[in-house]
Write a protein that holds these residues in place. Structure first.
Motif, PDB file in Angstrom:
ATOM      1  N   GLU A 110       0.638  18.411 -15.457  1.00  0.00           N
ATOM      2  CA  GLU A 110      -0.181  18.352 -14.250  1.00  0.00           C
ATOM      3  C   GLU A 110      -1.244  17.266 -14.345  1.00  0.00           C
ATOM      4  N   GLU A 111      -1.847  17.127 -15.514  1.00  0.00           N
ATOM      5  CA  GLU A 111      -2.856  16.087 -15.709  1.00  0.00           C
ATOM      6  C   GLU A 111      -2.224  14.697 -15.614  1.00  0.00           C
ATOM      7  N   PHE A 112      -1.070  14.532 -16.237  1.00  0.00           N
ATOM      8  CA  PHE A 112      -0.381  13.244 -16.178  1.00  0.00           C
ATOM      9  C   PHE A 112      -0.018  12.892 -14.739  1.00  0.00           C
ATOM     10  N   LEU A 113       0.517  13.844 -14.001  1.00  0.00           N
ATOM     11  CA  LEU A 113       0.899  13.584 -12.614  1.00  0.00           C
ATOM     12  C   LEU A 113      -0.315  13.228 -11.764  1.00  0.00           C
ATOM     13  N   ARG A 114      -1.433  13.898 -12.005  1.00  0.00           N
ATOM     14  CA  ARG A 114      -2.661  13.593 -11.262  1.00  0.00           C
ATOM     15  C   ARG A 114      -3.137  12.181 -11.568  1.00  0.00           C
ATOM     16  N   LEU A 115      -3.170  11.830 -12.848  1.00  0.00           N
ATOM     17  CA  LEU A 115      -3.646  10.503 -13.249  1.00  0.00           C
ATOM     18  C   LEU A 115      -2.695   9.405 -12.790  1.00  0.00           C
ATOM     19  N   ALA A 116      -1.390   9.643 -12.936  1.00  0.00           N
ATOM     20  CA  ALA A 116      -0.413   8.622 -12.560  1.00  0.00           C
ATOM     21  C   ALA A 116      -0.428   8.377 -11.057  1.00  0.00           C
ATOM     22  N   THR A 117      -0.538   9.434 -10.275  1.00  0.00           N
ATOM     23  CA  THR A 117      -0.602   9.263  -8.821  1.00  0.00           C
ATOM     24  C   THR A 117      -1.861   8.496  -8.428  1.00  0.00           C
ATOM     25  N   ALA A 118      -2.957   8.807  -9.080  1.00  0.00           N
ATOM     26  CA  ALA A 118      -4.231   8.146  -8.765  1.00  0.00           C
ATOM     27  C   ALA A 118      -4.176   6.646  -9.035  1.00  0.00           C
ATOM     28  N   CYS A 119      -3.337   6.233  -9.985  1.00  0.00           N
ATOM     29  CA  CYS A 119      -3.209   4.802 -10.284  1.00  0.00           C
ATOM     30  C   CYS A 119      -2.746   4.009  -9.075  1.00  0.00           C
ATOM     31  N   PHE A 120      -2.031   4.666  -8.150  1.00  0.00           N
ATOM     32  CA  PHE A 120      -1.426   3.963  -7.030  1.00  0.00           C
ATOM     33  C   PHE A 120      -2.082   4.291  -5.698  1.00  0.00           C
ATOM     34  N   GLU A 121      -3.238   4.950  -5.735  1.00  0.00           N
ATOM     35  CA  GLU A 121      -3.990   5.205  -4.517  1.00  0.00           C
ATOM     36  C   GLU A 121      -4.710   3.927  -4.066  1.00  0.00           C
ATOM     37  N   LEU A 122      -4.904   3.792  -2.770  1.00  0.00           N
ATOM     38  CA  LEU A 122      -5.616   2.641  -2.234  1.00  0.00           C
ATOM     39  C   LEU A 122      -7.102   2.777  -2.567  1.00  0.00           C
ATOM     40  N   SER A 123      -7.639   1.797  -3.262  1.00  0.00           N
ATOM     41  CA  SER A 123      -9.031   1.848  -3.690  1.00  0.00           C
ATOM     42  C   SER A 123      -9.983   1.570  -2.530  1.00  0.00           C
ATOM     43  N   ASP A 124     -11.130   2.233  -2.570  1.00  0.00           N
ATOM     44  CA  ASP A 124     -12.167   1.991  -1.566  1.00  0.00           C
ATOM     45  C   ASP A 124     -13.193   0.977  -2.066  1.00  0.00           C
ATOM     46  N   GLU A 125     -12.966   0.407  -3.240  1.00  0.00           N
ATOM     47  CA  GLU A 125     -13.900  -0.581  -3.786  1.00  0.00           C
ATOM     48  C   GLU A 125     -13.914  -1.823  -2.895  1.00  0.00           C
ATOM     49  N   PRO A 126     -15.076  -2.379  -2.585  1.00  0.00           N
ATOM     50  CA  PRO A 126     -15.136  -3.556  -1.706  1.00  0.00           C
ATOM     51  C   PRO A 126     -14.339  -4.737  -2.266  1.00  0.00           C
ATOM     52  N   VAL A 127     -13.685  -5.449  -1.364  1.00  0.00           N
ATOM     53  CA  VAL A 127     -12.895  -6.626  -1.711  1.00  0.00           C
ATOM     54  C   VAL A 127     -13.758  -7.869  -1.507  1.00  0.00           C
ATOM     55  N   ASP A 128     -13.773  -8.745  -2.497  1.00  0.00           N
ATOM     56  CA  ASP A 128     -14.494 -10.012  -2.366  1.00  0.00           C
ATOM     57  C   ASP A 128     -13.770 -10.872  -1.330  1.00  0.00           C
ATOM     58  N   ARG A 129     -14.374 -11.000  -0.150  1.00  0.00           N
ATOM     59  CA  ARG A 129     -13.677 -11.647   0.955  1.00  0.00           C
ATOM     60  C   ARG A 129     -13.308 -13.100   0.639  1.00  0.00           C
ATOM     61  N   ALA A 130     -14.231 -13.868   0.085  1.00  0.00           N
ATOM     62  CA  ALA A 130     -13.969 -15.284  -0.173  1.00  0.00           C
ATOM     63  C   ALA A 130     -12.825 -15.452  -1.172  1.00  0.00           C
ATOM     64  N   TRP A 131     -12.820 -14.642  -2.228  1.00  0.00           N
ATOM     65  CA  TRP A 131     -11.770 -14.727  -3.238  1.00  0.00           C
ATOM     66  C   TRP A 131     -10.413 -14.308  -2.661  1.00  0.00           C
ATOM     67  N   TYR A 132     -10.420 -13.221  -1.912  1.00  0.00           N
ATOM     68  CA  TYR A 132      -9.176 -12.736  -1.319  1.00  0.00           C
ATOM     69  C   TYR A 132      -8.597 -13.769  -0.352  1.00  0.00           C
ATOM     70  N   GLU A 133      -9.434 -14.330   0.513  1.00  0.00           N
ATOM     71  CA  GLU A 133      -8.943 -15.293   1.484  1.00  0.00           C
ATOM     72  C   GLU A 133      -8.498 -16.591   0.820  1.00  0.00           C
ATOM     73  N   ARG A 134      -9.123 -16.943  -0.283  1.00  0.00           N
ATOM     74  CA  ARG A 134      -8.700 -18.134  -1.019  1.00  0.00           C
ATOM     75  C   ARG A 134      -7.273 -17.970  -1.534  1.00  0.00           C
ATOM     76  N   LEU A 135      -6.978 -16.803  -2.077  1.00  0.00           N
ATOM     77  CA  LEU A 135      -5.616 -16.538  -2.541  1.00  0.00           C
ATOM     78  C   LEU A 135      -4.649 -16.396  -1.375  1.00  0.00           C
TER      79      LEU A 135
END
Length: 433
Positions: A177-202
């Protein structure tokens, strides 16, 4: 105790539930897929399950993820190894000059007939090629590599549990159960802010490069159900007002046997994301990255059959240049009818497809893998623009051996897996005579 197969099935369910929460249109896609399969089975009870039982087909999923480095690839390979999923095939998506996809890929999946029958979950995994000078000059590569080296997609805790699961053939319930929780969390969409200038540059180089190297965490890019009639699904989704990409990738719909893989998707949806501006402020915005793919699987082709398929795709390209999607589909159908046997007997007699013998009856072997051109077509159809690359420069070398070294694991040749399955059934049939 959750053995390897139980872990894989549970992870597929967990990922599906999480993705359905994040992308509600995925739930619509699953509902329509289920209805299409039920209706197709009712209309064609004698043939609908020729390429798989309805329960397996309806439960089947493939996911897609993207990582940035060889180290990230090795660590996600360890996570999938805990689920009995091994790397199969090498796909280079950099070859189409019409798109800018600086990635190579493999697919993690079960490799035996028995494991596939229990749960056929598979994940198409792409890794960024940061040293390909057609896309990234030396200075940008250095920045990109530094950014990627400074993040951790798969923590030590989930990797340690994955190592134990692979070693022991599963995990006790609490650890599972712990492994499944952690593994699923690895692929969740993060709410951390995206650096707009860096993202748009790429993004000016490639939307895929930005999706991989412009953010601090990975995410499930799409989760794909399997249908028995992809043309029916395409019509139903369109009637629901869901914007689909322009065409179904892969072979055409026709009166003969389905081979390889047909795929389509609804277009990437605008999802809320937070952005960090140059002055340090954080604002709300959107990104259109994730989409809903669906697939219809056919018969696995032999090397001879695959050579024919690849030659016909080139002919179709040459004859349909500049045409609309409808005109192109007609050309595809005409070429198909002129070159492919109209039934399984013809495929078998010409040595174009793989078959096995079940209780003395010849049965087609289902294609369990992917088509690089179709994958690139799906990805490109969901990008805001084609990106850019300098075709006068040389691309960096990547192949199956590079993947194997990066992961420290064997990359299986899908053709060898199909041939072994076919030969095993022949041997078993001979033993019963």
């Amino acid at each position: 105790m959750h053995d390897t197969h139980a872990l894989r099935a549970a992870f597929a369910r967990s990922l599906s539930a999480m993705y359905g929460t994040e992308v509600p249109a995925y739930n619509t896609l699953v509902d329509v897929s289920t209805a299409v399969n039920a209706d197709h089975l009712a209309a064609h009870p004698d043939t609908a399950e020729r390429l798989g039982r309805i329960d397996r087909v309806t439960a089947e999923r493939h996911g897609a993820i993207r990582v940035g480095t060889a180290r990230e690839l090795a660590r996600v390979a360890q996570v999938f190894a805990a689920l009995g999923m091994e790397p199969v095939g090498f796909y280079d998506l950099r070859g189409d000059a019409a798109t800018s996809l600086p990635i190579v890929s493999t697919a993690f999946r079960p490799t035996t007939k028995e494991a596939l029958a229990i749960n056929p979950f598979r994940v198409f995994c792409s890794v960024l090629v940061t040293d390909d000078r057609r896309y990234f000059d030396e200075a940008l590569q250095a920045e990109l590599d530094a950014f990627l080296a400074d993040r951790e997609l798969f923590g030590d805790d989930v990797v340690a549990l994955a190592e134990k699961a692979e070693r022991d053939g599963g995990l006790e319930d609490a650890e599972a159960e712990e492994f499944l929780r952690l593994a699923t969390a690895c692929f969740e969409l993060s709410d951390e802010p995206v650096d707009r200038a860096w993202y748009e540059r790429l993004s000016t180089i490639s939307g895929v490069a930005a999706d991989i190297g412009g953010v601090r965490a990975t995410h499930i890019n799409h989760l794909t159900p399997r249908v028995l009639d992809i043309d029916d699904l395409y019509r139903r989704m369109t009637e629901l007002g869901i914007a689909m990409i322009d065409e179904i990738q892969g072979p055409p719909a026709w009166e003969g046997p389905d081979v390889l893989l047909r795929q389509t998707s609804f277009k990437a949806l605008a999802e809320r994301r937070r952005f960090r501006e140059a002055d340090g402020s954080v604002v709300d915005g959107t990104l259109s990255v994730r989409f809903g793919e669906v697939e219809q699987r056919g018969i696995a082709l032999t090397p001879k059959g695959r050579d024919l398929y690849d030659r016909l795709i080139v002919e179709i390209d040459e004859r349909s240049a500049g045409m609309s999607a409808d005109e192109r589909n007609q050309v595809k159908l005409d070429v198909w009818r002129a070159n492919w046997p109209v039934d399984e007997d013809g495929l078998a007699e010409a040595g174009l497809a793989f078959f096995e013998w079940v209780d003395g009856v010849r049965t087609p072997i289902v294609y369990e893998d992917f088509l690089p051109r179709s994958a690139a077509g799906i990805f490109a159809s969901n990008l805001a623009h084609a990106g850019s690359r300098d075709v006068t420069l040389e691309g960096s070398h990547r192949d199956e051996a590079w993947l194997a070294e990066a992961m420290g694991r064997t990359v299986h040749d899908p053709m060898e897996l199909y041939a072994a399955q076919q030969q095993a059934s022949r041997d078993a049939m001979e033993e019963t005579r």
